[in-house]
Design an enzyme around this catalytic site. Sequence first.
Site, short mmCIF file in Angstrom:
data_model
loop_
_atom_site.label_atom_id
_atom_site.label_comp_id
_atom_site.label_asym_id
_atom_site.label_seq_id
_atom_site.Cartn_x
_atom_site.Cartn_y
_atom_site.Cartn_z
N GLY A 167 57.97 71.88 -60.02
CA GLY A 167 57.08 72.95 -60.49
C GLY A 167 55.74 72.87 -59.80
CG ASP A 168 54.18 74.98 -57.39
OD1 ASP A 168 54.10 73.93 -56.71
OD2 ASP A 168 54.93 75.92 -57.10
CD GLN A 171 58.14 91.94 -56.23
OE1 GLN A 171 59.04 92.27 -55.46
NE2 GLN A 171 58.26 92.02 -57.53
CE LYS A 229 64.45 68.19 -54.06
NZ LYS A 229 63.68 69.44 -54.32
CB SER A 280 74.28 82.02 -59.37
OG SER A 280 73.70 81.51 -58.20
CD GLU A 334 65.42 81.77 -59.87
OE1 GLU A 334 66.17 81.01 -59.21
OE2 GLU A 334 64.20 81.82 -59.70
CG HIS A 353 70.43 81.46 -56.87
ND1 HIS A 353 70.99 81.30 -58.12
CD2 HIS A 353 69.09 81.50 -57.07
CE1 HIS A 353 70.02 81.24 -59.04
NE2 HIS A 353 68.86 81.37 -58.42
CG HIS A 413 57.44 72.11 -50.81
ND1 HIS A 413 56.18 71.59 -50.99
CD2 HIS A 413 57.71 72.85 -51.91
CE1 HIS A 413 55.72 71.99 -52.18
NE2 HIS A 413 56.63 72.74 -52.75
CG PHE A 448 56.89 86.66 -54.73
CD1 PHE A 448 55.95 86.41 -55.72
CD2 PHE A 448 57.95 87.50 -55.02
CE1 PHE A 448 56.06 86.99 -56.97
CE2 PHE A 448 58.06 88.09 -56.27
CZ PHE A 448 57.11 87.84 -57.24
CG HIS A 484 65.01 77.43 -63.22
ND1 HIS A 484 64.43 77.94 -62.07
CD2 HIS A 484 66.27 77.93 -63.26
CE1 HIS A 484 65.31 78.72 -61.45
NE2 HIS A 484 66.43 78.73 -62.16
#
Length: 286
Positions: free
Chosen positions: A105-106, A209, A162, A12, A14, A263, A146, A213, A74
Amino acid sequence: MESQKQYKPKFSFEFFPPKTLEAVGKLQMTTERLARLNPSFFSVTFGAGGSTRERTFETVMDIFKKTGIDGVPHVSCIGSTVGEIKTILDSYIEGGIRNVVALRGDLPSGSISGGPLRYASELVEFIRRETGDHFHIEVAAYPEFHPQAPSAQKDLENFKRKVDAGADAAITQYFYNPDAYYRFIDSCEKLRIDIPIVPGIMPIVTCTQLCRFSDACGAEIPRWILKRLQEFGDDRVSIQKFGIEVSTKLCEQLLANGAPGLHFYTMNQSEASVAILKNIGINTKD
Ligand code: FAD
């Protein structure tokens, strides 16, 4: 890794919602090219607090209409009211969308209000309560944990929340150390988590970049990769070539060890993903 082996590998891609007409045109070329690989779905990110709400919706519907491949929105809960989230879900139901990626989310820096749903598990619970089994729900997983998690074990327990709330599958944050993924899968199996957990792959495009990230999301760039990237300086061609080699090897290893799919975080570009998939023997029809 036993339970991961029962799934046929899926691929997949994104995207983020394009902001300008030119970017819309570029994304269309990217989706057309990637559609030839017959992926399971194309997913489209969502800005916290609904900042990309319309553009995420339009991008998902457009991709679905033009390529015939499932567009997967999303949806993040932080900074949104339950009414706003319900409206978003209703619009997707009306548009014939049956898959979502559910996230916390943030909050943008400086924002204070988080909204009534504080964690992705609460969003998954809300989606199940409001829409039953309509949606196949994907959630995020973090093999390197996380960045806000108080401990690795707590993060695993929170991931399980979750799954217990009704998530069907997960996509991981990107990583370059496959051992982090294998260990994460083993820990999940010990907690009786048996949903497919698909590795997220970030093809390396530029050093700046990638560093930006990785700083934000807590993904580790191994020292040997960073050193090589720094040596290449502005030589984008060499960086891309090296990046494709690194990701190809990673993807090969992950699939050989039973990962249920891959993904790709495409950054709305097709070249690197196509090259990696070609290298691992996926027919790119080019
Ligand atoms: P959660 O699963 O809620 O976890 C967030 C933190 O809270 C973790 O530290 C967790 O351990 C902790 N936690 C969870 N539940 C509890 C609890 N009950 N009590 C205490 N602590 C708890 N961001 C966007 O804004 N838009 C996107 O489109 C987007 N797409 C993404 C896609 C993928 C595949 C991934 C991996 C990430 C994506 N992100 C996106 C980034 C994501 O929103 C951030 O990483 C965010 O910080 C956490 O979201 P989450 O859904 O993983 O949160």
